[in-house]
Design an enzyme around this catalytic site. Structure first.
Site, PDB file in Angstrom:
ATOM      1  N   HIS A  73       0.828  -1.224   0.000  1.00  0.00           N
ATOM      2  CA  HIS A  73       0.000   0.000   0.000  1.00  0.00           C
ATOM      3  C   HIS A  73       0.858   1.269   0.000  1.00  0.00           C
ATOM      4  O   HIS A  73       0.506   2.265   0.644  1.00  0.00           O
ATOM      5  CB  HIS A  73      -0.964   0.016   1.193  1.00  0.00           C
ATOM      6  CG  HIS A  73      -1.958  -1.107   1.175  1.00  0.00           C
ATOM      7  ND1 HIS A  73      -3.146  -1.042   0.483  1.00  0.00           N
ATOM      8  CD2 HIS A  73      -1.930  -2.333   1.755  1.00  0.00           C
ATOM      9  CE1 HIS A  73      -3.804  -2.177   0.643  1.00  0.00           C
ATOM     10  NE2 HIS A  73      -3.087  -2.976   1.401  1.00  0.00           N
ATOM     11  N   ASN A  81     -10.283  -3.271   1.844  1.00  0.00           N
ATOM     12  CA  ASN A  81      -9.886  -3.218   0.435  1.00  0.00           C
ATOM     13  C   ASN A  81     -11.136  -2.974  -0.407  1.00  0.00           C
ATOM     14  O   ASN A  81     -12.257  -3.022   0.105  1.00  0.00           O
ATOM     15  CB  ASN A  81      -9.259  -4.555   0.005  1.00  0.00           C
ATOM     16  CG  ASN A  81      -7.786  -4.664   0.395  1.00  0.00           C
ATOM     17  OD1 ASN A  81      -7.086  -3.670   0.498  1.00  0.00           O
ATOM     18  ND2 ASN A  81      -7.338  -5.877   0.608  1.00  0.00           N
ATOM     19  N   TYR A 117       0.362  -4.716  11.428  1.00  0.00           N
ATOM     20  CA  TYR A 117       0.209  -3.296  11.065  1.00  0.00           C
ATOM     21  C   TYR A 117       0.937  -2.396  12.059  1.00  0.00           C
ATOM     22  O   TYR A 117       1.706  -1.520  11.684  1.00  0.00           O
ATOM     23  CB  TYR A 117      -1.277  -2.921  10.966  1.00  0.00           C
ATOM     24  CG  TYR A 117      -1.852  -3.278   9.626  1.00  0.00           C
ATOM     25  CD1 TYR A 117      -1.838  -4.592   9.174  1.00  0.00           C
ATOM     26  CD2 TYR A 117      -2.379  -2.307   8.788  1.00  0.00           C
ATOM     27  CE1 TYR A 117      -2.337  -4.932   7.934  1.00  0.00           C
ATOM     28  CE2 TYR A 117      -2.879  -2.643   7.537  1.00  0.00           C
ATOM     29  CZ  TYR A 117      -2.858  -3.950   7.120  1.00  0.00           C
ATOM     30  OH  TYR A 117      -3.346  -4.276   5.890  1.00  0.00           O
TER      31      TYR A 117
END
Ligand code: NDP
Length: 502
Positions: free
Chosen positions: A56, A129, A339
């Site tokens: 990303h 997404n 993350y």
């Protein structure tokens, strides 16, 4: 100096006398070390780039709000969802996944759809997404999968062999591959695509009852995609077209919006459902769990500074608020770790106090110090718990209701009695139009033709397993022998892998 202009200073606030001529010994002489302005300017520039996101990396973002439009208090006690009409500030970031920070917005790729809700109970992040499913369902496979979507370790080129080798040896990917190679793999803009949580989450109410939910942000601009030809042209014409479109639409006052629909499943329904509700390669059919509209997301303000707001924004699916929690979805469980971990690498251990990430809710905790701690670092208040100096106390009222887990600790494969091909087949047979199917076949064959023939055969057998017509048309497009594809499709995954050279 003209009147009214501020004096240029160094980063430490000292006035700068000249920014055009380095300090030298004589007019041609070597530059002096004592030109500290020059040294500071160069050394800061040398460090301007931070690590780009491993996935990303290329993205665009905007500020806005989320408004509740239906009563969901029987499902969740989340305060930001507690009242019809209630608005919460948000920051959203859209992205491509596999490309680098300068890659083209028109690449065939899933699009990230991340929303940070600045709620009164802390930040809630939805890291979705534009696809309702994913390629794999075990986080152990994620680094390998991403390697295959990026560049070959030897040539540094995108590589059709490794791309399709991995996917054809991982047939659970077929549903997402079918979506990716439909025209939805190249959305016309970020505004004209849906966003999905893809994962299942848990919602619990103030009685401690819980439900499983999936989120669907449905575009109010309407779905629009680029065809293969249009996307190829767009990559050359304007590699930043979707970033530009989002910025310009908001500048024009055309604020993009999405309707938030949720699918809700009770724990009993989850036990009986024909698909594993925590398998991210599957959807819950709408006919089984009709989506309910509960809110609206509106983006109405462009960032003022790209680096400060978009590049430094950091979303994590581990950022929950009371009333929302994780499900046993294995991919989600892996992301709960990954993350936060990658943001610490990219932005440092205090990334949560950067202005774009800082919660609007009060933060009272015992974390201290670390690189770039730029607030008051808790001053002189206690930095340990328990303490008897009035430090913050945990409050058991905010506990997630206890839930049971059991079973043998082992490396368990998915054993749910559904296959990995049916839903992809349904998309092909039932949902797609003739034109969608034509584009799908062309989009696949124009990419898969670059892989070795044995890999083409193995992947085409996977398409055949989703639907014989689908597999046959790909085989025809690639000039493969359909009978051989059918024979491979009838083998077990292990035999097919052996027969095609694994
Ligand atoms: P429906 O037949 O009720 O609706 C079809 C869904 O597919 C719509 O949500 C539509 O999105 C979406 N869709 C249309 N074209 C594509 C495409 N090329 N790629 C991805 N999604 C597309 O759905 P069912 O629930 O009966 O499921 C049938 C199939 O639809 C599934 O196997 C899955 O592939 C796909 N799908 C299902 C979703 C779900 O949550 N149930 C979500 C998205 C797709 P839109 O309404 O925005 O046009």
């Amino acid at each position: 100096m003209s009147q009214g202009k501020k004096t240029y200073t160094t980063g430490f606030g000292a006035p700068v006398d000249d920014d055009q001529n380095s300090k030298t010994a004589g007019s041609t002489g070597p530059v002096l070390m004592q030109d500290t302005h020059l040294l500071e300017k160069l050394s800061h520039f040398d460090r301007e780039r931070i690590p780009e996101r491993v996935v990303h990396a290329k993205g665009a973002g905007a500020h806005g709000y989320f408004e509740v439009t239906a009563d969901v208090t029987k499902y969740t006690k989340a305060k930001f969802l507690s009242e019809i009409g209630k608005r919460t500030d948000v920051f959203a970031r859209f992205s491509t996944v596999g490309g680098e920070k300068g890659s083209a917005d028109a690449e065939r790729d899933p699009r990230g759809f991340a929303v940070k809700f600045y709620t009164e109970e802390g930040n809630y992040d939805m890291t979705g997404n534009n696809t309702p499913v994913f390629f794999i369902r075990d986080p152990l496979k994620f680094p390998d999968f991403i390697h295959t979507q990026k560049r070959h370790p030897g040539t540094n080129l995108k590589d059709a062999d490794m791309f399709w080798d991995f996917l054809s040896l991982t047939p659970e990917s077929i549903h997402q591959v079918t979506i990716l190679f439909s025209d939805r793999g190249t959305p016309r803009t970020f505004r004209q695509m849906n966003g999905y949580s893809s994962h299942t989450f848990k919602w619990y109410n103030d009685k401690g009852e819980y439900y499983w939910v999936q989120y669907h942000f449905k575009t109010e601009q309407g779905i629009q995609n680029l065809t293969l030809e249009e996307s190829i042209k767009m990559k050359g014409k304007d590699p930043d077209h979707a970033t530009r479109d989002l910025h310009e639409a908001i500048e024009r006052g055309e604020y993009p919006s999405w309707r938030l629909e949720v699918q809700i499943m009770t724990p009993e329904q989850a036990r009986e459902y024909r698909f594993d509700p925590f398998d991210i390669t599957k959807v819950w059919f709408h006919a089984d769990f009709p989506p309910i509209t509960i809110g609206r997301l509106v983006l109405n303000q462009n960032p003022k500074n790209y680096f400060a707001e978009v590049e430094q924004s950091a979303f994590s699916p581990a950022n929950f608020v009371p009333g929302i929690a994780a499900s046993p979805d294995k991919m989600l469980q892996g992301r709960l770790f990954s993350y936060h971990d990658t943001h610490i690498h990219r932005l440092g251990p205090n990334y949560h106090i950067l202005p774009i990430n800082r919660p609007r809710a009060a933060v009272n905790y015992y974390q201290r110090d670390g690189f770039m701690r730029f607030d008051d670092n808790g001053g002189g208040t206690p930095n340990y718990y328990p303490n008897s100096f009035g430090g913050p106390e945990p409050n058991p009222d905010f506990a997630e209701p206890p839930f049971e887990v059991s079973g043998m600790a082992d490396r368990h494969p998915f054993t749910h009695p559904n296959d990995d091909f049916f839903q992809a087949g349904e998309l092909y047979r039932r949902v797609m139009t003739d034109e969608d199917r034509d584009h799908l076949i062309t989009n696949i064959t124009s990419h898969l033709c670059n892989a070795q023939k044995r890999i083409q055969l193995r992947q085409t057998a996977v398409f055949y397993k989703a639907d014989p017509d689908y597999g046959s048309r790909v085989a025809e497009g690639l000039g493969l022998d359909t009978k051989e594809v059918k024979r491979l499709a009838e083998m077990s995954q292990e035999d097919r892998a052996k027969a095609t050279g694994q």
